[in-house]
Structure formats: C-alpha cells, structure tokens
Design an enzyme around this catalytic site. Structure first.
Site, PDB file in Angstrom:
ATOM      1  N   ASN A   1       1.842  -9.501  -2.448  1.00 21.35           N
ATOM      2  CA  ASN A   1       2.344  -8.512  -3.637  1.00 21.35           C
ATOM      3  C   ASN A   1       3.542  -8.351  -3.574  1.00 21.35           C
ATOM      4  O   ASN A   1       3.847  -7.218  -2.883  1.00 21.35           O
ATOM      5  CB  ASN A   1       1.420  -7.459  -3.690  1.00 21.35           C
ATOM      6  CG  ASN A   1       1.633  -6.466  -4.833  1.00 21.35           C
ATOM      7  OD1 ASN A   1       2.513  -6.862  -5.771  1.00 21.35           O
ATOM      8  ND2 ASN A   1       0.976  -5.492  -4.850  1.00 21.35           N
ATOM      9  N   TRP A   2       4.661  -8.914  -4.427  1.00 24.11           N
ATOM     10  CA  TRP A   2       6.063  -8.722  -4.059  1.00 24.11           C
ATOM     11  C   TRP A   2       6.365  -7.245  -4.785  1.00 24.11           C
ATOM     12  O   TRP A   2       7.523  -6.725  -4.798  1.00 24.11           O
ATOM     13  CB  TRP A   2       6.866  -9.563  -4.723  1.00 24.11           C
ATOM     14  CG  TRP A   2       6.998 -10.915  -3.783  1.00 24.11           C
ATOM     15  CD1 TRP A   2       6.354 -10.856  -2.489  1.00 24.11           C
ATOM     16  CD2 TRP A   2       8.000 -11.937  -3.780  1.00 24.11           C
ATOM     17  NE1 TRP A   2       6.881 -12.118  -1.806  1.00 24.11           N
ATOM     18  CE2 TRP A   2       7.694 -12.791  -2.585  1.00 24.11           C
ATOM     19  CE3 TRP A   2       8.561 -12.320  -4.917  1.00 24.11           C
ATOM     20  CZ2 TRP A   2       8.312 -14.234  -2.452  1.00 24.11           C
ATOM     21  CZ3 TRP A   2       9.172 -13.855  -4.523  1.00 24.11           C
ATOM     22  CH2 TRP A   2       9.182 -14.481  -3.451  1.00 24.11           C
ATOM     23  N   LYS A   3       5.279  -6.773  -5.711  1.00 20.48           N
ATOM     24  CA  LYS A   3       5.503  -5.576  -6.473  1.00 20.48           C
ATOM     25  C   LYS A   3       7.077  -5.678  -7.370  1.00 20.48           C
ATOM     26  O   LYS A   3       7.463  -6.921  -7.240  1.00 20.48           O
ATOM     27  CB  LYS A   3       5.596  -4.256  -5.518  1.00 20.48           C
ATOM     28  CG  LYS A   3       4.469  -4.189  -4.808  1.00 20.48           C
ATOM     29  CD  LYS A   3       4.230  -2.888  -4.057  1.00 20.48           C
ATOM     30  CE  LYS A   3       2.975  -3.043  -3.256  1.00 20.48           C
ATOM     31  NZ  LYS A   3       2.485  -1.735  -2.747  1.00 20.48           N
TER      32      LYS A   3
ATOM     33  N   HIS B   1      -4.525  -2.336  -9.443  1.00 17.86           N
ATOM     34  CA  HIS B   1      -3.670  -1.735  -8.202  1.00 17.86           C
ATOM     35  C   HIS B   1      -3.635  -0.206  -8.363  1.00 17.86           C
ATOM     36  O   HIS B   1      -3.314   0.225  -9.442  1.00 17.86           O
ATOM     37  CB  HIS B   1      -2.493  -2.504  -8.115  1.00 17.86           C
ATOM     38  CG  HIS B   1      -1.644  -2.385  -6.812  1.00 17.86           C
ATOM     39  ND1 HIS B   1      -0.976  -1.011  -6.582  1.00 17.86           N
ATOM     40  CD2 HIS B   1      -1.571  -3.063  -5.600  1.00 17.86           C
ATOM     41  CE1 HIS B   1      -0.366  -0.996  -5.505  1.00 17.86           C
ATOM     42  NE2 HIS B   1      -0.949  -2.130  -4.666  1.00 17.86           N
TER      43      HIS B   1
ATOM     44  N   GLU C   1      -1.238   1.535  -7.888  1.00 21.29           N
ATOM     45  CA  GLU C   1       0.024   2.023  -8.374  1.00 21.29           C
ATOM     46  C   GLU C   1      -0.084   2.182 -10.005  1.00 21.29           C
ATOM     47  O   GLU C   1       0.662   2.983 -10.658  1.00 21.29           O
ATOM     48  CB  GLU C   1       1.445   1.246  -8.025  1.00 21.29           C
ATOM     49  CG  GLU C   1       1.587   1.409  -6.456  1.00 21.29           C
ATOM     50  CD  GLU C   1       2.447   0.551  -5.606  1.00 21.29           C
ATOM     51  OE1 GLU C   1       2.569  -0.487  -6.227  1.00 21.29           O
ATOM     52  OE2 GLU C   1       2.051   0.535  -4.404  1.00 21.29           O
TER      53      GLU C   1
ATOM     54  N   GLU D   1      -8.049  -1.292  -0.747  1.00 24.71           N
ATOM     55  CA  GLU D   1      -6.829  -0.710  -0.561  1.00 24.71           C
ATOM     56  C   GLU D   1      -6.709   0.848  -0.583  1.00 24.71           C
ATOM     57  O   GLU D   1      -6.735   1.367  -1.631  1.00 24.71           O
ATOM     58  CB  GLU D   1      -5.569  -1.300  -1.425  1.00 24.71           C
ATOM     59  CG  GLU D   1      -5.383  -2.823  -1.434  1.00 24.71           C
ATOM     60  CD  GLU D   1      -4.091  -3.120  -2.071  1.00 24.71           C
ATOM     61  OE1 GLU D   1      -3.322  -3.730  -1.165  1.00 24.71           O
ATOM     62  OE2 GLU D   1      -3.555  -2.613  -3.006  1.00 24.71           O
TER      63      GLU D   1
ATOM     64  N   GLY E   1       2.047   1.111   1.571  1.00 26.46           N
ATOM     65  CA  GLY E   1       3.527   1.473   1.869  1.00 26.46           C
ATOM     66  C   GLY E   1       3.823   2.604   2.767  1.00 26.46           C
ATOM     67  O   GLY E   1       4.744   3.079   2.835  1.00 26.46           O
TER      68      GLY E   1
ATOM     69  N   SER F   1      -0.603  -1.409   4.320  1.00 26.56           N
ATOM     70  CA  SER F   1       0.320  -1.769   5.647  1.00 26.56           C
ATOM     71  C   SER F   1      -0.184  -2.528   6.498  1.00 26.56           C
ATOM     72  O   SER F   1       0.088  -2.547   7.809  1.00 26.56           O
ATOM     73  CB  SER F   1       0.494  -0.110   6.216  1.00 26.56           C
ATOM     74  OG  SER F   1       0.842   0.873   5.499  1.00 26.56           O
TER      75      SER F   1
ATOM     76  N   GLY G   1       1.734  -6.001   0.684  1.00 22.74           N
ATOM     77  CA  GLY G   1       2.869  -5.516   0.050  1.00 22.74           C
ATOM     78  C   GLY G   1       4.171  -5.716   0.625  1.00 22.74           C
ATOM     79  O   GLY G   1       4.798  -6.717   0.855  1.00 22.74           O
TER      80      GLY G   1
HETATM   81  P1  PGA Z   1       1.679  -2.291   1.613  1.00 18.82           P
HETATM   82  O1  PGA Z   1       1.146  -2.404   0.054  1.00 18.82           O
HETATM   83  O2  PGA Z   1       1.390  -3.808   2.490  1.00 18.82           O
HETATM   84  O3  PGA Z   1       3.232  -2.432   1.460  1.00 18.82           O
HETATM   85  O4  PGA Z   1       1.035  -1.264   1.934  1.00 18.82           O
HETATM   86  C1  PGA Z   1       0.062  -3.084  -0.201  1.00 18.82           C
HETATM   87  C2  PGA Z   1      -0.248  -3.196  -1.580  1.00 18.82           C
HETATM   88  O5  PGA Z   1       0.120  -2.364  -2.393  1.00 18.82           O
HETATM   89  O6  PGA Z   1      -1.006  -4.212  -2.424  1.00 18.82           O
END
Ligand code: PGA
Length: 245
Positions: A9-11, A95, A97, A167, A173, A208, A229
């Site tokens: 997931n490159w966001k 997600h 976010e 998640e 993150g 993470s 991510g």
């Molecule tokens: P992260 O994000 O690996 O940077 O914690 C995971 C995600 O939000 O899918």
C-alpha cells in the site's frame, strides 16, 4: 493450503520516476507468495506496465480506494469498473485512514465492498481497533462489528474467497507491531467469524511490517500474508517481506 499474499500500500507516495526506479530495483526471485501493488490512482497504468517486466507469476495490481457507485455525476470518484479496466485485481476498502480521516463509516465500507465484488474484483477489507479500544478490551467487539456491517449488507456468502486485513490502528506507521500472539488471536477470531468461508479466506496482518518482523508474524497459523505501508516503498525491504511469506 491457503496461498500467502503480500500487498504493498503505497498510500499517497511515489511519482512516475519513483515507480520506474522501484521496479528496476525489485527482485522477487525466490518468492512463492502472491504479491500485489496498490499505487495511487494516477500511477495504476504506469505500474500495470511495469508489472509485466517483474517476472513473477503471482503479481497483481490493486487500488487503494473506490467509489461505492457505478457511474455518473460523482466528481473526483473512481468506480470499480474503471479499476478493472486498468487490470486491477484488488481494491483496499475500509483502510483506517479512510475511516478516520475521511469519515468512512462501516456502512459505506460495506457498500464499497459490494461494488468491488460485483465488478469481479477482490476487496482487501481492512479492520482494526484503536489503542483506546484495545486498552478497554474492546478489540474483538469492534472488529466483529466492522465485519458485521459487510455481511448485513451482502449476506454471509460475501466471505467466499475473501481477503481481510487486520490492521490495529495503533500499529500503523508507528513502528509498533502487534506481537505475533496478539495478531494471531485476532486472526483466529476473524477466521471463525467468516464461518464456512473462513478456512479459505486470506487474512493479512498490517501495521509496521518489516523484513525483520515478517517471519515471526507469518509463522502464526492464521496469518496468511501482510498489507505493507511504509516498508513497501523500499524495493529491497519489500522483497525481504515477500521472501519471508
Ligand atoms: P505501515 O502501514 O506498514 O506503514 O504501518 C500499513 C497500512 O496502513 O496498510
């Protein structure tokens, strides 16, 4: 045996140049897991082309979001059919976010899940609790209700062949990973909750994940891969996670 899936997931990161450099550096030799890349919308076709050169059978394209609608006057939205047009196979829905920063309710996430499946694509349905919810021992209750919202709209059949990503919001993150035991407890709960379809469902862990902690997570019986991510922006690090799967 369930197939393992590692999804990047490159966001809202990357550029045309970044994508070119990333796939030049990516070496998936020795990887047996399926691998998916979810770049931002404008780079879907760029990444689709680059994937043809990856030389790994189980590699696929995914998107990070989708509209719950089919077509029409919905400025700024992208439909599941459009994603299919660009050869996407997966779409991340729900997600944390999207839920917390863009106000997506579990009901809206359920409608997106249905739209993606109706288009013949596979949603990666994200669920997870906040730190506050975990500390109040409400993690399983919260995750259960996030799952219920989908099956209430789509029926229990909706879990057939599903991909769900656990998640924990407090691990995204932050550099804090759930311990393999904490993750396993939730994954087992999710698998049971999916009923008869649970045995075949792929339940990914996200939060993470790095090459250094991937193997201990993947060693758990109900962890079938990862949604990655930050570490998915580094080709070497990401390949290391894929190799551990
Ligand atoms: P992260 O994000 O690996 O940077 O914690 C995971 C995600 O939000 O899918």
């Amino acid at each position: 045996m369930r197939k393992t899936l590692v999804a990047a997931n490159w966001k809202m990161n990357g550029s045309r140049e970044f994508a070119g450099e990333f796939f030049k550096a990516l070496d998936l030799s020795g990887v047996s897991a399926d691998v998916a890349f979810c770049p931002p919308f404008p780079y879907l076709s760029v990444v689709a082309d680059l994937l043809k050169q990856v030389g790994h059978q189980g590699v696929a394209l995914g998107a990070q979001n989708v509209s719950e609608r089919d077509a029409g006057a919905f400025t700024g939205e992208v439909s599941a059919a459009m994603l299919k047009d660009f050869d996407a196979r997966y779409v991340i829905v729900g997600h944390s976010e999207r839920r917390s920063l863009y106000g997506e309710s579990s009901e809206l996430v359920a409608r997106k899940y249905v739209a993606v499946r109706q288009a013949g694509l596979m949603p990666i349905l994200c669920v997870g609790e906040t730190l506050e919810e975990r500390e109040a021992s409400r993690a399983l209750e919260v995750i259960g209700s996030q799952l219920n919202a989908v099956s209430e709209l789509a029926g229990e059949d909706c879990w057939h062949g599903a991909v769900v990503a656990y998640e924990p919001v407090w691990a995204i993150g932050t550099g804090k990973t759930a311990t393999p035991e904490q993750a396993q407890e939730v994954h087992e709960f999710i698998r049971k909750r999916l009923g008869a379809a649970g045995e075949q469902a792929q339940i990914l862990y996200g939060g993470s994940v790095k090459s250094a902690n991937a193997a201990s997570l993947f060693a758990q019986p109900d962890i079938d891969g990862a949604l990655v991510g930050g570490a998915s922006l580094d080709a070497g690090e990401f390949a290391g996670i894929c190799r551990a799967a």
